[in-house]
Design an enzyme around this catalytic site. Structure first.
Site, short mmCIF file in Angstrom:
data_model
loop_
_atom_site.label_atom_id
_atom_site.label_comp_id
_atom_site.label_asym_id
_atom_site.label_seq_id
_atom_site.Cartn_x
_atom_site.Cartn_y
_atom_site.Cartn_z
N ASP A 307 0.87 -1.18 0.00
CA ASP A 307 0.00 0.00 0.00
C ASP A 307 0.91 1.23 0.00
O ASP A 307 2.14 1.13 0.01
CB ASP A 307 -0.97 -0.03 1.20
CG ASP A 307 -2.18 0.88 0.96
OD1 ASP A 307 -2.14 1.73 0.03
OD2 ASP A 307 -3.18 0.77 1.69
C1 BGC Z 1 -5.13 3.20 0.35
C2 BGC Z 1 -5.42 2.11 -0.66
C3 BGC Z 1 -5.35 2.65 -2.05
C4 BGC Z 1 -3.97 3.26 -2.27
C5 BGC Z 1 -3.74 3.79 -3.67
C6 BGC Z 1 -3.85 3.95 0.00
O1 BGC Z 1 -3.67 5.06 0.80
O2 BGC Z 1 -5.02 2.63 1.63
O3 BGC Z 1 -6.69 1.55 -0.40
O4 BGC Z 1 -5.59 1.64 -2.99
O5 BGC Z 1 -3.81 4.32 -1.35
O6 BGC Z 1 -4.47 4.94 -3.90
#
Ligand code: BGC
Length: 772
Positions: A307
């Protein structure tokens, strides 16, 4: 000779790769291509493939906040650093299809030119095409769960895949299956509620919708999924986003892991990892969870992406690494394949050093790159790096809008309807009040046009707010809008403007009925953290003051998590929880309230009544002891506002003849369970039929009940249908004290509605394998 040895190694490797039994059966021809490509790559190229950057950094914002792509910068990042993936929308705001076509096409041109390997572009197209203007947004996943209709979830994903590909995007960061078991956590609305089985069924349906039926060969109308956030992200001890979880081995294996297991077996091509830690181990650092549980035990050959900047978080936030290089070493060795390191290429420099120093083995790099290439080959990106244009005429069409409206109608939950105050006939004067009465933002929620769902009213203009939908249905002359409480759109999601409750009370004098639209504004992730689960004091005061007028009140709850309302619920004659129903949520609401459509949704999570009673439906039997014989009252009571699986309809259903083909069974048997469901009312209706089981005595405290299967049936008035569930007996097993799946000799009860059927397991079985 050297050539012969190389050839032999290559053939052996290829054959070994092809013969492995994997969650997704492999395609030998694709595996050969992967090996051929890998064999040609330099270390720099391999490491570049493992990096994912944010598009933002490849351009500049002007004074008006308009972003333009800087081609030279893009050129350097791809030619010098060989970056394999890019994500996100500039400024986290939806772009047009044309912009996506231009940007991603350019990225692909440069990737093919400099690396000969296509980029894999990823977007949070979470409940529809979040980041593409003019596309279709669906009810949020929590609503889809409330429908208990997996076909709705599949179809929504299929349309989202089509519209993503129209915008040239082949990869979505969805479905989300974190299990919403803690109502304090700001992201419970992003997955399918509190139950592991519901999440498993929904993720299977959505993977089919997004990816199509052949995970080795996706066509140009399907996208790769990134199921997230592996795993137990939804269980923070503090209730705050991205904070540690502390979970028993049973809870982890039996519940939190289960939907991910289902996703792996259903062919999810990639997964994104939980940002936080479990029992002190950050998941990004866990060889056990990433490599052992997923890649080895399940033989899942997909790709694991971090993530947002989460390798950095191993040293910056979690303090399990001393610096970035140490963090990269830990994460890559644990099993991470791609680092979403949005703003920097340091990863490439540091990982190369680690390989040269022998701290990250070359086999691990090859394994990671193989997995990345595999998803690119499976997506057919080498042959067709770009999609969109001709063949995508249905983007944003009426058929898709209708699918979203139908889904919304099936996912708004009727929780109370005293004296059949609903349906609401045309002709009455209605006061619409509350902060959610006239705004799109709260209907579509976070991840809608923008990250937080805020400042996007201009992109959602063509859709109806609750007020607009009421005017269309009941006539503008019959609707009074006086909100009493409004959100501060310039502040944080929970901030409200100075209330004007007396204005609403005054307006109520002219009304026959009050519809109070209350709840939350949109949010996601850390900005959605909460200090108090009670619904805001202003909103509760609004309802209390309105109740003094004596006019009947209907509460419309529009919220991402169950905010406590125990003091105002008794003041209302009807309550509808619309959760976060998307762009057609208001139209669906008036269709339901007016009786044009019938309610059929049920609660996807337990709605708590008390702050100190945050139970889930599958609580342990010992949580509900009630009064204990002896000196004192033992205050172990489960106090709920509405249970999981609760929801009313305008019609009534009667269950009869619950039966099972074997009342005595062994672990390897298949049980066939049937029940007759009759529509005993006078309207057509749909009913979600839920099959539960209870293990009456077990060697560790059993759950009071567990959902084992569900089905949604449509019944005309007077019609009866038999619903049949095929239940492998092993699904009644639990994870024992020694961490092994176990089913014990003894009695179980099966339950559907109020009917029960006793069955007996004749022989204890303990599995040696980590999975059933
Ligand atoms: C979130 C994810 C998301 C990723 C990309 C993160 O901050 O937790 O759910 O897919 O960002 O945008």
């Amino acid at each position: 000779m050297l050539l012969a040895v190389m050839l032999l190694v290559f053939v052996t490797l290829t054959t070994a790769q092809n013969n492995v039994r994997t969650a997704i059966p492999r395609d030998a021809a694709l595996e050969t291509k992967i090996e051929q490509t890998l064999a040609k790559m330099t270390l720099d190229e391999k490491i570049g493939q493992m990096l994912e950057l944010n598009l933002d950094i490849m351009g500049r914002y002007d004074a008006n906040g308009r972003w333009t792509l800087n081609e030279t910068m893009l050129d350097t990042l791809i030619s010098k650093w060989k970056v394999g993936s890019i994500l996100n929308a500039p400024g986290t705001r939806a772009a047009s299809v044309e912009q996506w076509q231009k940007w991603i096409r350019l990225i692909q041109e440069k990737s093919m030119k400099y690396i000969g390997i296509p980029d894999i572009y990823g977007l949070d197209h979470n409940h529809g095409v979040t980041y593409t203007q003019g596309g279709t947004l669906f009810p949020q996943p929590i609503n889809q769960a409330a429908s208990f209709n997996t076909e709705l979830a599949r179809r929504g994903a299929e349309i989202t895949a089509y519209e993503s590909r129209a915008a040239n995007c082949p990869w979505v960061y969805n479905p989300t299956i974190d299990l919403g078991r803690d109502p304090r956590w700001p992201r419970i609305w992003e997955s399918f509620g509190e139950d592991a089985l519901v999440n498993s069924r929904m993720v299977e349906a959505q993977i089919l919708g997004y990816q199509g039926s052949d995970p080795n060969h996706l066509d140009k109308y399907h996208v790769a999924t990134s199921v997230k956030h592996y795993m137990a992200y939804g269980a923070p001890w503090t209730g705050k986003d991205r904070t540690p979880a502390y979970l028993s081995p049973q809870l982890l294996r039996e519940k939190y892991f289960e939907p991910f297991r289902a996703a792996a077996m259903a062919g999810a091509l990639t997964m994104m990892v939980n940002s936080a830690s479990i029992n002190g181990v950050p998941v990004h650092a866990s060889y056990e969870y990433l490599t052992k549980w997923l890649k080895e035990d399940l033989q899942w050959d997909g790709m694991l992406v971090t993530d947002w900047a989460d390798i950095n978080n191993l040293f910056q936030r979690e303090h399990v690494a001393k610096d970035k290089k140490d963090a990269i070493r830990i994460a890559i060795n644990a099993g991470i394949d791609m680092s979403m390191d949005p703003y920097s290429v340091d990863f490439c420099i540091l990982l190369k050093e680690l390989v040269e120093e022998g701290k990250v083995p070359m086999e691990r790099i090859d394994d990671a790159v193989r997995r990345i290439l595999r998803v690119k080959y499976r997506l057919n990106l080498f042959n067709e790096p770009n999609t969109g244009g001709q063949g995508y005429e249905k983007f944003g069409c009426q058929e898709f809008a209708d699918a979203s409206l139908r889904a919304a109608e099936e996912c708004e939950v009727l929780l109370k309807n005293e004296s059949n105050i609903l349906p609401l006939a045309v002709g009455k004067k209605i006061l619409l009040t509350g902060p959610n009465a006239n705004q799109m933002r709260c209907l579509h929620g976070g991840w809608s046009y923008t990250w937080q769902g805020s400042r996007a009213e201009d992109l959602a203009e063509k859709y109806n707010t609750i007020y607009e939908a009421f005017c269309l249905k009941y006539g503008k002359q019959n609707i009074i809008l006086e909100q009493g409480v409004t959100y501060n759109e310039n502040g944080q999601y929970f901030e409200e403007n100075t209330p004007e409750i007396s204005k609403a009370v005054k307006a109520a004098e002219q009304a026959d009925i009050i519809v109070a639209c209350i709840g939350e504004n949109s949010y996601t992730e850390t900005p959605g953290n909460l200090t108090d689960l009670w619904l805001s004091a202003n909103q509760r005061d609004l309802v209390k003051e309105l109740a003094k007028t004596g006019k009947p009140i209907i509460l419309v709850l529009n919220e991402g998590r169950p905010r406590l309302i125990a003091d105002i619920e008794p003041l209302a004659q009807a309550v509808i929880d619309i959760l976060i129903p998307g762009n057609y949520g208001a139209d669906a609401l008036v269709n339901l309230m007016s009786g044009k459509a019938n309610f059929s949704a049920k609660m996807p999570y337990t709605y708590p009544r008390e702050i100190n009673s945050l139970n889930t439906y599958d609580y342990k039997v010992s949580e509900e002891v009630g009064t204990m014989a002896g000196a004192y009252n033992y205050d172990a009571k489960v106090s709920l506002q509405w249970p999981f699986g609760y929801g009313l309809s305008y019609t009534t259903f009667e269950y009869a003849n619950l039966r099972v083909d074997k009342t005595q069974f062994k672990a390897d048997d298949l049980l066939t369970v049937s029940v007759d469901v009759k529509n005993t009312g006078s309207r057509m209706g749909k009913e979600a039929v839920l099959l539960y089981s209870s293990d009456l005595v077990a060697s560790i405290v059993p759950d009071n009940k567990r959902l084992r299967d569900f089905a949604k049936v449509e019944l005309q008035p007077g019609e009866t249908k038999t619903v049949t569930f095929r239940l492998p007996a092993k699904q009644l097993a639990f994870v024992g004290a020694d961490g092994r799946w176990t089913i014990e000799e003894g009695d179980f009860t099966l339950k559907v509605g109020k009917l029960t059927q006793n069955i007996t397991c004749m022989q204890t079985k303990i599995w040696d394998t980590p999975n059933l």
